[in-house]
Write an enzyme that holds these catalytic residues in place. Structure first.
Site, PDB file in Angstrom:
ATOM      1  N   SER A  97      -8.444  -7.172   9.179  1.00 42.09           N
ATOM      2  CA  SER A  97      -9.849  -6.797   9.134  1.00 42.09           C
ATOM      3  C   SER A  97     -10.555  -7.579  10.239  1.00 42.09           C
ATOM      4  O   SER A  97      -9.944  -8.404  10.925  1.00 42.09           O
ATOM      5  CB  SER A  97     -10.468  -7.085   7.756  1.00 42.09           C
ATOM      6  OG  SER A  97     -10.269  -8.431   7.375  1.00 42.09           O
ATOM      7  N   GLY A 135      -8.636  -5.921  -3.308  1.00 40.95           N
ATOM      8  CA  GLY A 135      -8.160  -5.237  -2.110  1.00 40.95           C
ATOM      9  C   GLY A 135      -7.664  -6.276  -1.124  1.00 40.95           C
ATOM     10  O   GLY A 135      -8.164  -6.400  -0.002  1.00 40.95           O
ATOM     11  N   ASN A 159      -3.184  -2.199  -4.138  1.00 39.06           N
ATOM     12  CA  ASN A 159      -2.489  -1.013  -4.656  1.00 39.06           C
ATOM     13  C   ASN A 159      -1.123  -0.838  -4.008  1.00 39.06           C
ATOM     14  O   ASN A 159      -0.500   0.213  -4.138  1.00 39.06           O
ATOM     15  CB  ASN A 159      -3.343   0.253  -4.465  1.00 39.06           C
ATOM     16  CG  ASN A 159      -3.487   0.654  -3.008  1.00 39.06           C
ATOM     17  OD1 ASN A 159      -3.342  -0.172  -2.116  1.00 39.06           O
ATOM     18  ND2 ASN A 159      -3.786   1.916  -2.760  1.00 39.06           N
ATOM     19  N   GLN A 163       2.907  -5.284  -0.466  1.00 41.99           N
ATOM     20  CA  GLN A 163       1.986  -6.376  -0.173  1.00 41.99           C
ATOM     21  C   GLN A 163       2.103  -7.479  -1.218  1.00 41.99           C
ATOM     22  O   GLN A 163       2.086  -8.665  -0.879  1.00 41.99           O
ATOM     23  CB  GLN A 163       0.548  -5.847  -0.118  1.00 41.99           C
ATOM     24  CG  GLN A 163       0.252  -5.036   1.132  1.00 41.99           C
ATOM     25  CD  GLN A 163      -1.190  -4.613   1.229  1.00 41.99           C
ATOM     26  OE1 GLN A 163      -1.888  -4.496   0.222  1.00 41.99           O
ATOM     27  NE2 GLN A 163      -1.664  -4.365   2.432  1.00 41.99           N
ATOM     28  N   ASP A 185      -3.968   0.645  -9.170  1.00 47.47           N
ATOM     29  CA  ASP A 185      -4.772   1.717  -8.597  1.00 47.47           C
ATOM     30  C   ASP A 185      -6.237   1.436  -8.918  1.00 47.47           C
ATOM     31  O   ASP A 185      -6.601   1.228 -10.083  1.00 47.47           O
ATOM     32  CB  ASP A 185      -4.334   3.052  -9.201  1.00 47.47           C
ATOM     33  CG  ASP A 185      -5.064   4.251  -8.616  1.00 47.47           C
ATOM     34  OD1 ASP A 185      -6.158   4.077  -8.038  1.00 47.47           O
ATOM     35  OD2 ASP A 185      -4.547   5.381  -8.744  1.00 47.47           O
ATOM     36  N   CYS A 329     -10.446   2.495  17.876  1.00 43.46           N
ATOM     37  CA  CYS A 329     -11.420   1.723  17.098  1.00 43.46           C
ATOM     38  C   CYS A 329     -12.130   0.681  17.952  1.00 43.46           C
ATOM     39  O   CYS A 329     -13.321   0.403  17.745  1.00 43.46           O
ATOM     40  CB  CYS A 329     -10.731   1.063  15.911  1.00 43.46           C
ATOM     41  SG  CYS A 329     -10.145   2.226  14.664  1.00 43.46           S
TER      42      CYS A 329
END
Length: 353
Positions: A97, A135, A159, A163, A185, A329
């Site tokens: 991020s 998350g 989810n 990870q 989820d 991006c």
């Protein structure tokens, strides 16, 4: 007539991009032209009345949507890619991020640490707290908090099972018994645990119904708890990432996602009330993405080996898609000196019932 020609030109440009037929310098010029066109279109060509009508319809549509859609697509596009790929491309903390290139920050590793420290400062995290990382991605925030605040009890939620396995392996390797990860989820996840702080970094772009999500999150906070949100935004306009036409990003990397406007979350304060609100220039994200692109190119041989083991004959196409994702991006967030697409941060407290 000109609108039709512009749409056709954008379609042809996207077609060429998808087939690796455009060199980087031409791709960047084309993407800048697309950003100008998108900005005009999102602004309804200067008609603010239409902008506000669209915004309120968008808010209402989110309130009647599921909490999240296309969660499997998100996993396939980002989160089930081998961790070895991200270890080559991201920085030391695997922060997938936006990083913070503030004064005196010159490297990706430094920028990762600067943003993680800023998150903890703005979230007002103190040692000994119960903290949820909602998350959690590849665990940058979870591992940072568990390391820097050894008496905190950190619970990450993702989810993606791959990870979870990676993060727990890192926690064991680093000797961090205060970290646990839950695979769930977002549409159905709930917990009886209660937290002093909840942090979420670039997860809300994959959510839709903020009303229902915030209602659920409010029950996880202790009475004096605080939620910190870090989300990529557009300064003025919120919209869905569709998968039709020339929307390459929507089809390949952001299926089911949305781009919130900077003020969008302020329309969902029934259960959580905004406490603080910050904006960061998109230039920080552009520099982050350019750094990822450089590392991807420098490690091309190793990256291709990982992608071949995962995708076989599709590896060259996947490599190109990741390169284009970073470049695409970077140009979006750098547009207009980072003053259109940007990063917004907030803190929320439980609303008085």
């Amino acid at each position: 007539m000109w609108g039709f020609l512009a749409k056709r030109a954008a379609g042809w440009f996207t077609w060429l991009l998808e087939r690796n037929l455009v060199p980087d310098f031409l791709a960047r010029l084309g993407l800048r032209a697309l950003c100008r066109a998108w900005d005009r279109k999102l602004g309804c060509f200067g008609d603010w009345q239409k902008v506000m009508e669209f915004k309120m319809k968008f808010v209402q549509s989110l309130k009647t949507s599921p909490i999240a859609v296309e969660t499997e697509a998100a996993n396939e596009q980002h989160y089930e890619v081998p961790s070895a790929f991200f270890q080559l491309v991201l920085g030391r903390w695997l922060k997938y991020s936006c990083c913070y290139f503030g004064p005196g920050v010159h490297s990706l590793d430094e920028a990762e640490e600067a943003m993680l420290a800023l998150m903890c400062e703005r979230a007002q995290i103190k040692d000994g707290m119960d903290v949820m990382d909602l998350g959690c991605g590849w665990g940058s925030a979870s591992l940072w908090i568990a390391t820097k605040y050894p008496n905190c009890r950190v619970t990450g939620v993702s989810n993606s099972n791959s990870q979870r396995e990676f993060i727990m392996g890192e926690a064991k390797r680093r000797g961090l018994p205060n970290l646990s990860i839950i695979t769930a989820d977002a549409n159905v996840f709930d917990t009886q645990l209660r937290f002093d702080r909840i942090v979420t970094n670039e997860m809300l772009e994959h959510m839709n119904n903020y009303h229902s999500l915030f209602q659920r999150i409010s029950t996880w906070l202790k009475p004096d708890g605080l939620m910190f949100v870090h989300v990529l935004t557009n300064k003025l306009y919120g919209y869905r990432m569709n998968t039709q036409g020339d929307n390459w990003m929507g089809r390949n990397f952001f299926t089911g996602g949305i781009i919130p406007s900077d003020d969008l979350l302020l329309y969902f304060q029934e259960h959580l009330k905004v406490d603080q609100h910050w904006a960061l220039s998109g230039e920080h994200y552009a520099k982050t993405l350019e750094a990822w692109l450089v590392k991807c190119d420098r490690s091309r041989k190793e990256v291709m080996g990982i992608l071949r083991a995962t995708y076989g004959a599709e590896a060259p196409r996947k490599f190109y898609e990741w390169r284009m994702f970073f470049l695409f991006c970077a140009e979006v967030f750098n547009f207009n000196r980072g003053q259109c697409w940007m990063v917004s941060q907030y803190t929320f407290r439980k609303a008085q019932q």
